[in-house]
Write a protein that holds these residues in place. Sequence first.
Motif, PDB file in Angstrom:
ATOM      1  N   GLN A 149      -2.551   8.209  10.916  1.00  0.00           N
ATOM      2  CA  GLN A 149      -1.527   9.308  10.869  1.00  0.00           C
ATOM      3  C   GLN A 149      -2.188  10.638  10.639  1.00  0.00           C
ATOM      4  O   GLN A 149      -3.299  10.880  10.096  1.00  0.00           O
ATOM      5  N   LEU A 186       0.859  -1.210   0.142  1.00  0.00           N
ATOM      6  CA  LEU A 186      -0.048   0.187  -0.092  1.00  0.00           C
ATOM      7  C   LEU A 186       0.711   1.354  -0.141  1.00  0.00           C
ATOM      8  O   LEU A 186       0.377   2.099  -0.482  1.00  0.00           O
ATOM      9  N   ALA A 187       1.941   1.150   0.470  1.00  0.00           N
ATOM     10  CA  ALA A 187       2.929   2.327   0.334  1.00  0.00           C
ATOM     11  C   ALA A 187       4.328   2.019   0.657  1.00  0.00           C
ATOM     12  O   ALA A 187       4.623   0.928   1.341  1.00  0.00           O
ATOM     13  N   VAL A 188       5.088   2.436  -0.199  1.00  0.00           N
ATOM     14  CA  VAL A 188       6.637   2.196  -0.548  1.00  0.00           C
ATOM     15  C   VAL A 188       7.385   3.298  -0.390  1.00  0.00           C
ATOM     16  O   VAL A 188       7.213   4.102  -1.539  1.00  0.00           O
ATOM     17  N   ASP A 189       8.335   3.561   0.581  1.00  0.00           N
ATOM     18  CA  ASP A 189       9.218   4.571   0.381  1.00  0.00           C
ATOM     19  C   ASP A 189       8.598   5.920   0.428  1.00  0.00           C
ATOM     20  O   ASP A 189       8.949   7.089  -0.019  1.00  0.00           O
ATOM     21  N   GLU A 190       7.452   5.952   1.155  1.00  0.00           N
ATOM     22  CA  GLU A 190       6.586   7.230   1.364  1.00  0.00           C
ATOM     23  C   GLU A 190       6.754   7.956   2.898  1.00  0.00           C
ATOM     24  O   GLU A 190       6.818   7.156   3.921  1.00  0.00           O
ATOM     25  N   ASP A 228      -6.045   7.916   5.515  1.00  0.00           N
ATOM     26  CA  ASP A 228      -7.263   7.144   5.031  1.00  0.00           C
ATOM     27  C   ASP A 228      -7.572   6.347   6.350  1.00  0.00           C
ATOM     28  O   ASP A 228      -9.037   6.175   6.428  1.00  0.00           O
ATOM     29  N   LYS A 234       4.825  10.196   4.376  1.00  0.00           N
ATOM     30  CA  LYS A 234       3.730  10.288   4.853  1.00  0.00           C
ATOM     31  C   LYS A 234       2.538   9.695   3.827  1.00  0.00           C
ATOM     32  O   LYS A 234       1.808  10.371   3.344  1.00  0.00           O
ATOM     33  N   PRO A 235       2.663   8.202   4.067  1.00  0.00           N
ATOM     34  CA  PRO A 235       1.712   7.629   2.978  1.00  0.00           C
ATOM     35  C   PRO A 235       0.182   7.918   3.188  1.00  0.00           C
ATOM     36  O   PRO A 235      -0.243   8.152   4.438  1.00  0.00           O
ATOM     37  N   LYS A 236      -0.551   8.318   2.342  1.00  0.00           N
ATOM     38  CA  LYS A 236      -1.967   8.742   2.227  1.00  0.00           C
ATOM     39  C   LYS A 236      -2.799   7.454   2.785  1.00  0.00           C
ATOM     40  O   LYS A 236      -3.665   7.811   3.506  1.00  0.00           O
ATOM     41  N   VAL A 237      -2.329   6.260   2.552  1.00  0.00           N
ATOM     42  CA  VAL A 237      -3.172   5.282   3.036  1.00  0.00           C
ATOM     43  C   VAL A 237      -3.124   5.285   4.671  1.00  0.00           C
ATOM     44  O   VAL A 237      -4.249   4.945   5.311  1.00  0.00           O
TER      45      VAL A 237
END
Length: 154
Positions: free
Chosen positions: A154, A138-142, A150, A144-147
């Motif tokens: 966070q 769902l998130a890689v190397d972000e 959601d 502040k991932p949006k997921v």
Amino acid sequence: AAHTMQTAEDALNRAMAEGAVTPELPWIHKKGLELLKGNYATEAEARAKIPEQLTAFYRSEHPDVLAAKPQLVKAAGDGLVTVFTTNVFPEMKVTWGTHPNHIGHMSYPGCFRCHDGDHTAKDGKAITQDCAVCHNLLAVDEAKPKVLADLGIQ
């Protein structure tokens, strides 16, 4: 299959988080791991030696701590014995790592036992090392991932 086998590190971390082994004692994690990973021929030997060796450690290395907090040292020794006796069974030749948990890849090779690039089919094609084959990333190397936003994390 009926008993989850923890690593000594995970078992001690859990005992400390739950208060069975107090983190108030200096060097308790390091010394605790050393004692948990000790070679004891029987459960009875472990029950005797773990608290004895912990007290001896504080007596020789931190006598001020032992003098000020003898009850915490005793309780920590008892907690270490509980950690040991619920995970290690010397008479059955079961110790830390005897039955590794290969789900995932944190403490043991897990996925990488086979997804290592060396396991091949008859046609020479290797089992992929692409994590997305088994996982939905769902998130890689972000940063502040949006997921996470959601999900309200966070």
